[in-house]
Motif scaffolding. Structure first.
Motif, PDB file in Angstrom:
ATOM      1  N   LEU A   1       0.826  -1.207   0.000  1.00  0.00           N
ATOM      2  CA  LEU A   1       0.000   0.000   0.000  1.00  0.00           C
ATOM      3  C   LEU A   1       0.863   1.261   0.000  1.00  0.00           C
ATOM      4  CD1 LEU A   1      -2.932  -0.800   2.459  1.00  0.00           C
ATOM      5  CD2 LEU A   1      -3.136  -0.098   0.075  1.00  0.00           C
ATOM      6  N   VAL A   2       2.084   1.144   0.542  1.00  0.00           N
ATOM      7  CA  VAL A   2       3.026   2.268   0.538  1.00  0.00           C
ATOM      8  C   VAL A   2       3.151   2.837  -0.866  1.00  0.00           C
ATOM      9  CG1 VAL A   2       5.460   2.909   0.790  1.00  0.00           C
ATOM     10  CG2 VAL A   2       4.355   1.468   2.527  1.00  0.00           C
ATOM     11  N   PHE A   3       3.227   1.952  -1.861  1.00  0.00           N
ATOM     12  CA  PHE A   3       3.468   2.394  -3.226  1.00  0.00           C
ATOM     13  C   PHE A   3       2.188   2.641  -4.010  1.00  0.00           C
ATOM     14  CE2 PHE A   3       7.260   0.078  -1.860  1.00  0.00           C
ATOM     15  CZ  PHE A   3       8.187   1.095  -2.016  1.00  0.00           C
ATOM     16  N   PHE A   4       1.043   2.273  -3.438  1.00  0.00           N
ATOM     17  CA  PHE A   4      -0.227   2.686  -4.026  1.00  0.00           C
ATOM     18  C   PHE A   4      -0.580   4.094  -3.570  1.00  0.00           C
ATOM     19  CE2 PHE A   4      -1.806  -1.849  -4.785  1.00  0.00           C
ATOM     20  CZ  PHE A   4      -1.674  -1.724  -6.147  1.00  0.00           C
ATOM     21  N   ILE A   5      -0.269   4.402  -2.306  1.00  0.00           N
ATOM     22  CA  ILE A   5      -0.573   5.724  -1.762  1.00  0.00           C
ATOM     23  C   ILE A   5       0.420   6.761  -2.268  1.00  0.00           C
ATOM     24  CG2 ILE A   5      -0.807   7.071   0.368  1.00  0.00           C
ATOM     25  CD1 ILE A   5      -1.574   4.431   1.762  1.00  0.00           C
ATOM     26  N   LYS A   6       1.655   6.325  -2.499  1.00  0.00           N
ATOM     27  CA  LYS A   6       2.711   7.230  -2.949  1.00  0.00           C
ATOM     28  C   LYS A   6       2.349   8.041  -4.194  1.00  0.00           C
ATOM     29  CE  LYS A   6       7.486   6.915  -4.687  1.00  0.00           C
ATOM     30  NZ  LYS A   6       8.269   7.821  -3.849  1.00  0.00           N
ATOM     31  N   PRO A   7       1.749   7.427  -5.250  1.00  0.00           N
ATOM     32  CA  PRO A   7       1.398   8.226  -6.438  1.00  0.00           C
ATOM     33  C   PRO A   7       0.350   9.290  -6.161  1.00  0.00           C
ATOM     34  CG  PRO A   7       1.387   5.886  -6.951  1.00  0.00           C
ATOM     35  CD  PRO A   7       1.464   5.995  -5.466  1.00  0.00           C
ATOM     36  N   VAL A   8      -0.446   9.082  -5.116  1.00  0.00           N
ATOM     37  CA  VAL A   8      -1.472  10.063  -4.758  1.00  0.00           C
ATOM     38  C   VAL A   8      -0.872  11.175  -3.905  1.00  0.00           C
ATOM     39  CG1 VAL A   8      -3.699  10.414  -3.622  1.00  0.00           C
ATOM     40  CG2 VAL A   8      -3.237   8.269  -4.830  1.00  0.00           C
ATOM     41  N   LEU A   9      -0.033  10.790  -2.971  1.00  0.00           N
ATOM     42  CA  LEU A   9       0.546  11.752  -2.035  1.00  0.00           C
ATOM     43  C   LEU A   9       1.672  12.565  -2.669  1.00  0.00           C
ATOM     44  CD1 LEU A   9       0.350  12.720   0.886  1.00  0.00           C
ATOM     45  CD2 LEU A   9       1.958  10.907   1.535  1.00  0.00           C
ATOM     46  N   ALA A  10       2.486  11.928  -3.520  1.00  0.00           N
ATOM     47  CA  ALA A  10       3.630  12.606  -4.133  1.00  0.00           C
ATOM     48  C   ALA A  10       3.242  13.857  -4.935  1.00  0.00           C
ATOM     49  CB  ALA A  10       4.419  11.637  -5.012  1.00  0.00           C
TER      50      ALA A  10
ATOM     51  N   LEU B   1      -5.301   9.020 -11.038  1.00  0.00           N
ATOM     52  CA  LEU B   1      -5.099   8.895  -9.598  1.00  0.00           C
ATOM     53  C   LEU B   1      -6.364   8.418  -8.890  1.00  0.00           C
ATOM     54  CD1 LEU B   1      -2.911  12.021  -8.736  1.00  0.00           C
ATOM     55  CD2 LEU B   1      -2.234   9.625  -8.707  1.00  0.00           C
ATOM     56  N   ILE B   2      -7.525   8.812  -9.393  1.00  0.00           N
ATOM     57  CA  ILE B   2      -8.794   8.376  -8.798  1.00  0.00           C
ATOM     58  C   ILE B   2      -8.917   6.844  -8.877  1.00  0.00           C
ATOM     59  CG2 ILE B   2     -11.308   8.398  -9.071  1.00  0.00           C
ATOM     60  CD1 ILE B   2     -11.040  11.343  -9.931  1.00  0.00           C
ATOM     61  N   PHE B   3      -8.514   6.272 -10.020  1.00  0.00           N
ATOM     62  CA  PHE B   3      -8.541   4.814 -10.158  1.00  0.00           C
ATOM     63  C   PHE B   3      -7.554   4.152  -9.193  1.00  0.00           C
ATOM     64  CE2 PHE B   3     -10.500   5.833 -14.274  1.00  0.00           C
ATOM     65  CZ  PHE B   3     -11.513   4.889 -14.312  1.00  0.00           C
ATOM     66  N   ILE B   4      -6.398   4.779  -9.025  1.00  0.00           N
ATOM     67  CA  ILE B   4      -5.403   4.238  -8.096  1.00  0.00           C
ATOM     68  C   ILE B   4      -5.942   4.256  -6.672  1.00  0.00           C
ATOM     69  CG2 ILE B   4      -3.103   4.564  -7.115  1.00  0.00           C
ATOM     70  CD1 ILE B   4      -2.262   5.765  -9.799  1.00  0.00           C
ATOM     71  N   VAL B   5      -6.635   5.334  -6.299  1.00  0.00           N
ATOM     72  CA  VAL B   5      -7.220   5.444  -4.956  1.00  0.00           C
ATOM     73  C   VAL B   5      -8.277   4.361  -4.748  1.00  0.00           C
ATOM     74  CG1 VAL B   5      -8.651   6.879  -3.465  1.00  0.00           C
ATOM     75  CG2 VAL B   5      -6.751   7.907  -4.706  1.00  0.00           C
ATOM     76  N   ILE B   6      -9.130   4.142  -5.753  1.00  0.00           N
ATOM     77  CA  ILE B   6     -10.170   3.115  -5.648  1.00  0.00           C
ATOM     78  C   ILE B   6      -9.536   1.736  -5.439  1.00  0.00           C
ATOM     79  CG2 ILE B   6     -11.999   1.896  -6.894  1.00  0.00           C
ATOM     80  CD1 ILE B   6     -12.626   4.565  -8.304  1.00  0.00           C
ATOM     81  N   GLY B   7      -8.531   1.426  -6.240  1.00  0.00           N
ATOM     82  CA  GLY B   7      -7.845   0.146  -6.098  1.00  0.00           C
ATOM     83  C   GLY B   7      -7.177   0.007  -4.749  1.00  0.00           C
ATOM     84  N   SER B   8      -6.582   1.079  -4.257  1.00  0.00           N
ATOM     85  CA  SER B   8      -5.906   1.065  -2.961  1.00  0.00           C
ATOM     86  C   SER B   8      -6.900   0.821  -1.830  1.00  0.00           C
ATOM     87  CB  SER B   8      -5.168   2.385  -2.737  1.00  0.00           C
ATOM     88  OG  SER B   8      -4.177   2.587  -3.715  1.00  0.00           O
ATOM     89  N   CYS B   9      -8.066   1.445  -1.922  1.00  0.00           N
ATOM     90  CA  CYS B   9      -9.099   1.275  -0.889  1.00  0.00           C
ATOM     91  C   CYS B   9      -9.580  -0.173  -0.836  1.00  0.00           C
ATOM     92  CB  CYS B   9     -10.276   2.211  -1.155  1.00  0.00           C
ATOM     93  SG  CYS B   9      -9.917   3.952  -0.824  1.00  0.00           S
ATOM     94  N   ILE B  10      -9.789  -0.775  -2.010  1.00  0.00           N
ATOM     95  CA  ILE B  10     -10.205  -2.177  -2.056  1.00  0.00           C
ATOM     96  C   ILE B  10      -9.137  -3.061  -1.427  1.00  0.00           C
ATOM     97  CG2 ILE B  10     -10.740  -4.134  -3.570  1.00  0.00           C
ATOM     98  CD1 ILE B  10     -11.888  -2.115  -5.576  1.00  0.00           C
ATOM     99  N   LEU B  11      -7.883  -2.810  -1.788  1.00  0.00           N
ATOM    100  CA  LEU B  11      -6.763  -3.582  -1.259  1.00  0.00           C
ATOM    101  C   LEU B  11      -6.665  -3.435   0.252  1.00  0.00           C
ATOM    102  CD1 LEU B  11      -4.396  -5.357  -2.285  1.00  0.00           C
ATOM    103  CD2 LEU B  11      -2.985  -3.310  -2.234  1.00  0.00           C
ATOM    104  N   PHE B  12      -6.849  -2.204   0.736  1.00  0.00           N
ATOM    105  CA  PHE B  12      -6.728  -1.929   2.166  1.00  0.00           C
ATOM    106  C   PHE B  12      -7.794  -2.668   2.965  1.00  0.00           C
ATOM    107  CE2 PHE B  12      -7.905   0.545   5.924  1.00  0.00           C
ATOM    108  CZ  PHE B  12      -6.687   0.634   6.567  1.00  0.00           C
ATOM    109  N   PHE B  13      -9.057  -2.510   2.581  1.00  0.00           N
ATOM    110  CA  PHE B  13     -10.148  -3.089   3.357  1.00  0.00           C
ATOM    111  C   PHE B  13     -10.221  -4.610   3.198  1.00  0.00           C
ATOM    112  CE2 PHE B  13     -11.693   1.337   2.996  1.00  0.00           C
ATOM    113  CZ  PHE B  13     -11.817   1.603   4.353  1.00  0.00           C
TER     114      PHE B  13
END
Length: 314
Positions: free
Chosen positions: A265-274, A294-306
């Protein structure tokens, strides 16, 4: 409780890693990318060494010949190859673009973890990866790409080697009595020694000319300490102590206690935060095209997280 601390390590690694490209850009080209790697991993390795030696003492473990081989492999993959390619790529492409492309190491990490570490990948994880990958590819726009091919190629190569480095680091920790801090610290210093060999070779005219001929000017006539002064020493120390020392230590401490798919998740969040950090500190503006990706990356990250939240019992 242990996993809660691991979750904090993920947050720390994310914050430090997401700010790296901006820190490099802020130096305004004062450092050769390879020189920067040499200094930051030297400082980072030395900072972590007392902790590493203390861990070895507590575990009553004496390093074996095979351990030094592991350090050499780890250092080569990370310091010499992955991070050298990565810091060089930032000289060719925008900071947030490098962060987004480098996020691709997540896919390689998860696939390698399933093969080497036998970590299972469920359907939801595949869906999350597919959505995030679509976001990354949408931003890169390979069918109508505009930018530096050298920069993208270096960044992609860096992502692949970093994936190997991360998974091998966890494998080494599992198959020995060494903690992640020990592997990280010694790996840094072995990588620095290997990188010093490359630096020396870069001053040989024939080798220097070869790198120049293929467009890799940063690999030619690499300096060691030139360019460091009072106006940029704070940036160098932030990269060396913060991003390299604390950032990598946090990353591998999280790796010890959480599945690779979660730590990734570190590297999924990185493209959004950077991009946010890039806009705040160096005024790099993100386009609407990149924002959609980035919106698609956030959606994928949220699914992965939960999906993995219950598995880790944080």
């Amino acid at each position: 409780m242990k996993n809660r601390f691991a979750f904090i390590y993920v947050i720390m690694a994310t914050l430090f890693f997401s700010s790296m490209e901006v820190a490099i850009k802020s130096s305004k080209g004062a450092f050769n990318p390879i020189q920067l790697n040499f200094i930051r991993f030297l400082v980072g390795g030395l900072i972590l060494m007392p902790i590493a030696l203390n861990n070895l003492k507590k575990a009553d473990y004496k390093l074996q010949k095979s351990d030094y081989f592991k350090f050499a492999i780890s250092g080569f993959m990370n310091v010499v190859v992955s991070m050298s390619f990565y810091t060089s790529s930032v000289a060719y492409i925008p900071a947030y673009t490098a962060a987004i492309i480098f996020a691709g190491n997540t896919f390689f990490s998860i696939m390698l973890a399933s093969i080497i570490l036998k970590e299972k990948i469920d359907t939801r994880t595949f869906v999350a990866l597919a959505i995030s990958l679509f976001g990354i590819m949408y931003i890169i726009n390979p069918f109508n790409f505009e930018g530096s091919l050298i920069g993208v190629a270096l960044c992609l190569a860096s992502a692949v080697f970093f994936a190997f480095y991360g998974v091998l680091g966890k494998f080494f920790a599992r198959t020995s009595n060494m903690s992640s801090i020990v592997i990280t610290s010694f790996g840094f210093l072995f990588g620095v020694a290997e990188l010093l060999i490359l630096i020396c070779l870069s001053h040989i005219p024939a080798i220097s000319d070869m790198f120049l001929s293929i467009g890799l000017k940063h690999f030619s006539m690499i300096p060691v300490f030139a360019g460091i002064n009072s106006s940029n020493i704070h940036i160098l120390m932030y990269i060396a102590i913060g991003v390299t020392g604390i950032g990598f230590a946090s990353y591998f401490l999280a790796m010890e206690n959480l599945p690779v798919v979660f730590v990734s998740l570190v590297f999924f969040i990185k493209p959004v935060l950077a991009p946010i950090i890039a806009y705040i500190f160096i005024r790099e503006v993100i386009s609407m095209h990149n924002l959609i990706g980035l919106i698609f990356i956030v959606i994928g990250s949220c699914i992965l997280f939960f999906t993995n939240l219950k598995k880790t019992k944080i």
